[in-house]
Design an enzyme around this catalytic site. Structure first.
Site, mmCIF file in Angstrom:
data_model
loop_
_atom_site.group_PDB
_atom_site.id
_atom_site.type_symbol
_atom_site.label_atom_id
_atom_site.label_comp_id
_atom_site.label_asym_id
_atom_site.label_seq_id
_atom_site.Cartn_x
_atom_site.Cartn_y
_atom_site.Cartn_z
ATOM 1 N N TYR A 1 10.729 7.490 43.997
ATOM 2 C CA TYR A 1 11.757 8.423 43.920
ATOM 3 C C TYR A 1 12.588 8.396 45.007
ATOM 4 O O TYR A 1 12.569 8.804 46.214
ATOM 5 C CB TYR A 1 10.937 9.887 44.033
ATOM 6 C CG TYR A 1 10.098 9.996 42.864
ATOM 7 C CD1 TYR A 1 9.811 9.222 41.863
ATOM 8 C CD2 TYR A 1 9.006 10.944 43.133
ATOM 9 C CE1 TYR A 1 8.773 9.554 40.904
ATOM 10 C CE2 TYR A 1 7.922 11.370 42.194
ATOM 11 C CZ TYR A 1 7.861 10.524 40.853
ATOM 12 O OH TYR A 1 7.013 10.649 40.091
ATOM 13 N N HIS B 1 1.017 3.797 40.678
ATOM 14 C CA HIS B 1 2.286 4.458 39.682
ATOM 15 C C HIS B 1 2.385 3.892 38.292
ATOM 16 O O HIS B 1 2.742 4.674 37.355
ATOM 17 C CB HIS B 1 3.578 4.364 40.430
ATOM 18 C CG HIS B 1 4.700 5.530 39.947
ATOM 19 N ND1 HIS B 1 5.737 5.735 40.767
ATOM 20 C CD2 HIS B 1 4.461 6.408 39.144
ATOM 21 C CE1 HIS B 1 6.192 6.740 40.165
ATOM 22 N NE2 HIS B 1 5.767 6.896 39.078
ATOM 23 N N PRO C 1 5.478 18.234 32.110
ATOM 24 C CA PRO C 1 4.766 19.126 31.201
ATOM 25 C C PRO C 1 5.714 20.120 30.110
ATOM 26 O O PRO C 1 5.284 20.792 29.281
ATOM 27 C CB PRO C 1 3.869 20.196 32.203
ATOM 28 C CG PRO C 1 4.794 19.994 33.372
ATOM 29 C CD PRO C 1 5.209 18.595 33.448
ATOM 30 N N LEU C 2 7.033 19.978 30.774
ATOM 31 C CA LEU C 2 8.062 20.832 29.897
ATOM 32 C C LEU C 2 8.992 20.003 29.122
ATOM 33 O O LEU C 2 9.990 20.260 28.631
ATOM 34 C CB LEU C 2 8.914 21.725 30.971
ATOM 35 C CG LEU C 2 8.085 22.786 31.634
ATOM 36 C CD1 LEU C 2 8.807 23.555 32.640
ATOM 37 C CD2 LEU C 2 7.203 23.719 30.557
ATOM 38 N N GLY C 3 8.364 18.725 28.949
ATOM 39 C CA GLY C 3 9.185 17.679 28.135
ATOM 40 C C GLY C 3 10.398 17.347 28.756
ATOM 41 O O GLY C 3 11.416 17.179 28.102
ATOM 42 N N GLY D 1 12.285 19.358 30.302
ATOM 43 C CA GLY D 1 13.231 20.215 30.524
ATOM 44 C C GLY D 1 13.306 20.970 29.018
ATOM 45 O O GLY D 1 13.709 22.119 28.704
ATOM 46 N N PHE D 2 12.991 20.246 27.958
ATOM 47 C CA PHE D 2 13.455 20.326 26.702
ATOM 48 C C PHE D 2 12.561 21.751 26.236
ATOM 49 O O PHE D 2 13.055 22.610 25.497
ATOM 50 C CB PHE D 2 12.805 19.411 25.672
ATOM 51 C CG PHE D 2 13.828 19.321 24.522
ATOM 52 C CD1 PHE D 2 14.561 20.308 23.822
ATOM 53 C CD2 PHE D 2 13.857 17.831 23.946
ATOM 54 C CE1 PHE D 2 15.471 20.092 23.027
ATOM 55 C CE2 PHE D 2 14.863 17.546 23.012
ATOM 56 C CZ PHE D 2 15.436 18.686 22.200
ATOM 57 N N GLY E 1 13.646 25.526 27.058
ATOM 58 C CA GLY E 1 14.594 26.311 26.422
ATOM 59 C C GLY E 1 15.840 26.502 26.677
ATOM 60 O O GLY E 1 16.642 27.074 26.068
#
Length: 330
Positions: A61, A128, A208-210, A212-213, A216
Site C-alpha cells: 500500500y 498477501h 466488505p462494502l464492494g 464503496g458500491f 450507496g
C-alpha cells in the site's frame, strides 16, 4: 485520554481477539484519491479512541508509505491495537505487480515492515498473494521462523484457495484468512469459509462494502473515477445491473433506519462469529458510519431476506480486472 468504548470482539484462530469491525488502511495511501498523511494519522487515532483495535496494512500500500503512516500514528498507542500487515507483492516497473514467496524474501520483507512501522513485533503477518512458483510449505515455513524469532505473533493468508490453506495450516497454524467478501462477491469467500470454519481459522472480510458500491454513494456511472474505473463491476456494461442490487439494500436500510453501509456490514457480521470486517476509508465521518453497524441487529429472517435480495453470483463483472483475477483464490 478517555477510555475507548468496548466493542464486540471476535477470535481469529486461537489467542488473537479483535474488534468485529476494524480499519482497512489501504485508502490512506492514495488508492482511491489523494490522502493527507496528517489526516490519516488522526483517523487512525480516532479509530483507536472509538474502540477499534484491528488495523490492517500491507507493504504494497503505497509501497511502504502506508506502514510509515501507521507507525507514526501508533506512537504511544502500540499496545492498544492488533496490527496486521502483509508481504508478497513486488513492484515490476512497466508491468503488473509480481509475487515473491521465497523464504529469503519472507525474512527480508518482514524486517523492512518492522522498520517502517517502528515496532518490534507484528501481531498478524499475512502472505498477501500466493506465489504459485513456490510451495506454500516453504513460504509458511519461513513465516513460522519469524514466529519462533519473536518478530511475528500470528500468521495469515490472503486470497488463497482452500487446498492451499489446508496445506499451510499443516505447517503452522493459520490464524486468519483474508478474502474479499461482501453481498456482491460471496462465492469464493463462502467456499473458503467452509474450510476455515472446519479448521478454526478466523475470516477477515476485506472490501466488505464492494469498494464503496454498497455504501450507496455511487448512484450513477458518472460518479466513478480513479481506481474504481478499472474494476469490471463499475464499468458501463455491468454498472446498471449492480446498481439495481444496491437499490434493494438501500430499501432495506430505510426500513431498519440505518444506512446501506451499516446494513451491509451487519449482514456480514451475522454470517458467523468467525467473520470480522475491515472496511476502509479516509474520512472520519464515514468511519463513524461504518462503526455504527455494530448497533444494527438483524434477525435470522432479516439476514436471510438480505441474502436472497442479492443472491450469490448476482453481481455483474469480476471483482478484479483480468490480470488481478489471475492472482486471487489460488
Amino acid at each position: 485520554m478517555a477510555t475507548a468504548p468496548k466493542l464486540e470482539h471476535r477470535s481469529l484462530g486461537k489467542g488473537l481477539s479483535v474488534s468485529a469491525i476494524g480499519l482497512g488502511c489501504m485508502s490512506l495511501s492514495g488508492i482511491y484519491g489523494e490522502a493527507d498523511d496528517a489526516v490519516s494519522e488522526d483517523l487512525i487515532r480516532h479509530a483507536i479512541d472509538n474502540g477499534v483495535d484491528h488495523l490492517d496494512s500491507s507493504d504494497m500500500y503505497g509501497w511502504g508509505h502506508n506502514e510509515e503512516v501507521l507507525g507514526r500514528a501508533l506512537k504511544g498507542r502500540r499496545d492498544k491495537v492488533v496490527l496486521a500487515t502483509k508481504f508478497g507483492q513486488i513492484q515490476r516497473p512497466g508491468q503488473s505487480n509480481g509475487v515473491n514467496g521465497r523464504p529469503d524474501y519472507v525474512a527480508q520483507a518482514c524486517e523492512a515492515s518492522l522498520k517502517r512501522l517502528g515496532i518490534d513485533v507484528i501481531d498478524l503477518y499475512y502472505q498477501h498473494r500466493v506465489d504459485p512458483a513456490v510451495p506454500v510449505e516453504d513460504t509458511i515455513g519461513a513465516m513460522a521462523k519469524l514466529v519462533q524469532q519473536g518478530k511475528v505473533r500470528f500468521l495469515g493468508m490472503s486470497e488463497a484457495a482452500p487446498d492451499r490453506i489446508r496445506r499451510a495450516h499443516q505447517v503452522h497454524p493459520i490464524a486468519a484468512v483474508q478474502t474479499e467478501y461482501s453481498l456482491l462477491y460471496r462465492e469464493e469467500a463462502e467456499a473458503t469459509r467452509k474450510l476455515t470454519t472446519e479448521l478454526g481459522i478466523g475470516f477477515v472480510a476485506y472490501a466488505p462494502l464492494g469498494r464503496g458500491f454498497l455504501a450507496g454513494a455511487i448512484k450513477s456511472f458518472s460518479d466513478i473515477d480513479g481506481r474504481r474505473s478499472a474494476h469490471p463491476r463499475f464499468q458501463q456494461q455491468n454498472f446498471d445491473q449492480n446498481r439495481a442490487l444496491v437499490v434493494k439494500i438501500e430499501a432495506i436500510a430505510r426500513e431498519k433506519s440505518c444506512t446501506p453501509a451499516q446494513v451491509t456490514l451487519a449482514w456480514l457480521l451475522a454470517q458467523g462469529q468467525d467473520v470480522v470486517a475491515i472496511p476502509g476509508t479516509r474520512h472520519a465521518a464515514r468511519f463513524d458510519e461504518n462503526l455504527g453497524a455494530v448497533h444494527v441487529k438483524l434477525s435470522a429472517e432479516e439476514t436471510a431476506r438480505i441474502s436472497a435480495a442479492i443472491p450469490a453470483g448476482a453481481a455483474a463483472g469480476t471483482r478484479y480486472p483480468t490480470g488481478g483475477m489471475a492472482g486471487v483464490f489460488i
